[in-house]
Motif scaffolding. Structure first.
Motif, PDB file in Angstrom:
ATOM      1  N   PRO A  43       0.813  -1.212   0.000  1.00 37.95           N
ATOM      2  CA  PRO A  43       0.000   0.000   0.000  1.00 37.95           C
ATOM      3  C   PRO A  43       0.851   1.270   0.000  1.00 37.95           C
ATOM      4  O   PRO A  43       2.019   1.251   0.376  1.00 37.95           O
ATOM      5  N   THR A  45       2.082   4.760   1.388  1.00 36.96           N
ATOM      6  CA  THR A  45       2.248   5.311   2.728  1.00 36.96           C
ATOM      7  C   THR A  45       1.937   6.804   2.715  1.00 36.96           C
ATOM      8  O   THR A  45       2.472   7.551   1.887  1.00 36.96           O
ATOM      9  N   ALA A  61       4.114   0.400  10.954  1.00 32.64           N
ATOM     10  CA  ALA A  61       3.406  -0.199   9.820  1.00 32.64           C
ATOM     11  C   ALA A  61       2.859  -1.585  10.124  1.00 32.64           C
ATOM     12  O   ALA A  61       1.969  -2.070   9.416  1.00 32.64           O
ATOM     13  N   ASN A  62       3.365  -2.241  11.167  1.00 34.46           N
ATOM     14  CA  ASN A  62       2.897  -3.576  11.518  1.00 34.46           C
ATOM     15  C   ASN A  62       1.727  -3.567  12.495  1.00 34.46           C
ATOM     16  O   ASN A  62       1.202  -4.625  12.853  1.00 34.46           O
ATOM     17  N   VAL A  66      -3.312  -0.007  11.743  1.00 34.13           N
ATOM     18  CA  VAL A  66      -2.731   0.514  10.498  1.00 34.13           C
ATOM     19  C   VAL A  66      -2.985  -0.462   9.354  1.00 34.13           C
ATOM     20  O   VAL A  66      -3.371  -0.063   8.243  1.00 34.13           O
ATOM     21  N   LYS A  67      -2.793  -1.742   9.623  1.00 39.24           N
ATOM     22  CA  LYS A  67      -2.978  -2.756   8.582  1.00 39.24           C
ATOM     23  C   LYS A  67      -4.427  -2.852   8.127  1.00 39.24           C
ATOM     24  O   LYS A  67      -4.703  -3.028   6.937  1.00 39.24           O
ATOM     25  N   ALA A  70      -5.189  -0.018   5.878  1.00 35.60           N
ATOM     26  CA  ALA A  70      -4.501  -0.224   4.597  1.00 35.60           C
ATOM     27  C   ALA A  70      -5.232  -1.240   3.727  1.00 35.60           C
ATOM     28  O   ALA A  70      -5.330  -1.076   2.502  1.00 35.60           O
ATOM     29  N   GLU A  71      -5.758  -2.294   4.345  1.00 42.30           N
ATOM     30  CA  GLU A  71      -6.506  -3.308   3.591  1.00 42.30           C
ATOM     31  C   GLU A  71      -7.758  -2.713   2.952  1.00 42.30           C
ATOM     32  O   GLU A  71      -8.148  -3.098   1.846  1.00 42.30           O
ATOM     33  N   SER A  76      -1.472   3.073   3.787  1.00 39.16           N
ATOM     34  CA  SER A  76      -0.918   2.800   5.103  1.00 39.16           C
ATOM     35  C   SER A  76      -0.566   4.140   5.750  1.00 39.16           C
ATOM     36  O   SER A  76       0.289   4.864   5.253  1.00 39.16           O
ATOM     37  N   TYR A  77      -1.251   4.460   6.841  1.00 41.26           N
ATOM     38  CA  TYR A  77      -0.981   5.770   7.449  1.00 41.26           C
ATOM     39  C   TYR A  77       0.244   5.707   8.363  1.00 41.26           C
ATOM     40  O   TYR A  77       0.479   4.731   9.063  1.00 41.26           O
ATOM     41  N   LYS A  78       1.011   6.770   8.330  1.00 39.14           N
ATOM     42  CA  LYS A  78       2.157   6.941   9.217  1.00 39.14           C
ATOM     43  C   LYS A  78       1.853   8.134  10.108  1.00 39.14           C
ATOM     44  O   LYS A  78       1.997   9.280   9.681  1.00 39.14           O
TER      45      LYS A  78
END
Length: 516
Positions: A43, A45, A61-62, A66-67, A70-71, A76-78
């Motif tokens: 994804p 970021t 990210a793990n 967040v996952k 992202a799905e 994927s947000y930071k």
């Protein structure tokens, strides 16, 4: 609060933006998914800057939250925030100077106006309907129209906060009222009598004469209820702009304000207003409330839980009620409500390539289909299920935070939040406080007014002159008649010029309303 930083922040950021615009045209090439290019690596970021997060650590990210996002979104947000102990406005200055602004950010300290004026903000008019349709449709047209008045070209440069119920309400210790055997006051005179009973009859039952009937914070902030009784538009203790004598004007120079200051002077002299009010930092103010020393204050019902939990350690029967505004002869009281127009999310021009992804991320949180997730997050991380109902888990210093981007509040959404945070009895208590606030609240004419009206007049924007005269008159150092001197100084030091700008802005708002 962040708003207090505007006066020193905007001049600094203006110069730094020259560097930003000259040296940064967007994400660098060759950065993989960090550059915003979706591909086999996973994804996209998106860097999200959000200050005032409270307890917790930023997720990596793990992280399961967040996952999950992202799905659902391909983004994927930071999550990024201000370093511990740092000034949020100064932190953003550093990001600008280093050409390191995030992809989407919550503005603080008036940064949205600085970025708009200097060409550092991205226009969103065409992007929102395409990439964030739920944001576009849920926010009322009236709010978008107000946002447009905040820019010289009439474009939308930020997503506004929408808060359709009153955020701030006067609150009072109902258990103290029961102990002194007095009802809810209906008039100013009854209110004074109640405060006097709080001071003299030991309602906290500790055998000490330590009760503070009502309180405020340094510079005269966070005691808006005492001004509201006189029809003064205030926001966290700073005068706002509303209709007086048929025109929009600064509440800080009105006859209403003079009368309210006279009332505060009376309360202070009788020690019914905490005589340390003008010294109270926020943490000191909160500690006094938490430690069962305060009978009446003004704040956010939505953040009452920690205060109630602390009170009940020494006062198990502590109970809070909303205080309906006592009537004052000759004045129409109201609690200031600001519902639309405040900047909530902005995309820097330097992050234009990332804008579709940033908006897709934002839209996920505004999509009603994701309401349950937005409210409760994931089981085991953000909530647990008790008796078939989801209950939010408390946030701790070592627990990863979950990004929230929705700032669209209605009575229905607030009720859901309350029901998940409180026991059934306490949920009723907080809902009743909001009900009182809704009866007394009125949206002011200056709701959504851009800070650009103050350009060139930082002392007017900071309320510096007002705060000096307020403090010295209330504590008795100056007579009440000095208020007239203050009004004259305010007008001559830029108040008249700012008033003209505000009236011009309000004319635009009225024009938009007439076109509906």
């Amino acid at each position: 609060m962040a708003r207090n930083m505007k006066k020193r922040f905007i001049p600094l950021v203006a110069g730094l933006l020259v560097m930003l615009l000259a040296g940064c045209s967007g994400p660098k090439e060759g950065e993989g998914s960090e550059s915003g290019e979706a591909g086999a690596s996973g994804p996209v970021t998106v860097r999200v800057l959000k200050t005032h997060l409270g307890k917790g650590t930023t997720p990596d990210a793990n992280n399961a939250h967040v996952k999950y996002v992202a799905e659902k979104t391909g983004v994927s947000y930071k999550l990024e925030t201000t370093p511990p102990g740092a000034d949020p406005a100064q932190n953003i200055n550093v990001l600008i100077a280093s050409n390191d602004l995030p992809d989407i950010m919550r503005p603080v300290g008036g940064v949205e106006q600085a970025l708009i004026q200097q060409g550092g903000a991205l226009a969103l008019d065409d992007l929102l309907p395409k990439y964030a349709p739920h944001v576009w449709s849920r926010i009322p047209k009236e709010a978008w129209d107000v946002v447009r008045t905040a820019s010289p070209d009439g474009k939308i440069y930020y997503v506004p906060k929408v808060y359709l119920i009153p955020e701030r309400v006067p609150m009072i210790r109902k258990d103290w009222m029961d102990k002194v055997n007095l009802p809810m006051p209906g008039t100013k005179e009854e209110y004074i009598a109640l405060l006097k009973a709080f001071k003299e009859q030991d309602p906290n039952e500790n055998g000490k004469a330590d009760e503070l009937p009502t309180v405020g914070r340094e510079l005269g902030t966070w005691m808006d209820h005492t001004f509201a009784m006189y029809g003064v538009a205030m926001w966290e203790g700073k005068p706002e702009w509303d209709i007086y004598e048929g025109k929009i004007g600064y509440a800080g120079t009105t006859a209403n304000m003079k009368a309210a200051i006279g009332f505060l002077r009376e309360l202070y002299a009788k020690k019914l207003l905490d005589n340390e009010t003008f010294l109270n930092k926020g943490d000191v103010w909160q500690a006094k409330i938490n430690n069962n020393l305060v009978g009446n204050w003004y704040h956010l019902p939505a953040s009452l839980k920690d205060k109630v939990d602390a009170m009940r350690k020494t006062a198990p029967k502590a109970y809070i009620a909303g205080l309906p505004l006592p009537k004052v002869d000759g004045f129409t009281g109201f609690v200031t409500q600001k519902s639309i127009g405040e900047a909530e999310w902005l995309i820097p021009k330097s992050a234009e390539k990332q804008a579709p992804h940033s908006l897709r991320l934002l839209d996920f949180f505004y999509d009603p289909a994701n309401e349950e997730f937005v409210l409760f997050g994931l089981e085991g991380l953000q909530h647990e299920v008790v008796g078939g109902k989801k209950k939010l888990l408390p946030q701790t210093d070592d627990k990863p935070l979950a990004l929230g981007m929705l700032n669209y509040t209605t009575k229905e959404s607030m009720d859901k939040r309350i029901e998940q945070l409180y026991s059934e009895a306490d949920a009723r208590m907080v809902k009743d406080i909001f009900a009182v606030g809704m009866k007394d609240a009125r949206r002011i004419a200056g709701d959504g007014m851009p800070s650009s009206v103050y350009e060139g007049y930082p002392d007017i924007q900071s309320h510096k002159l007002y705060q000096e005269y307020l403090t010295k008159i209330v504590i008795g150092e100056w007579p009440i008649d000095k208020f007239d001197e203050y009004v004259d100084k305010w007008k001559k030091s830029g108040g008249d010029a700012v008033t003209k700008r505000v009236q011009d802005w309000y004319g635009k708002v009225q024009g938009n309303n007439q076109q509906k």
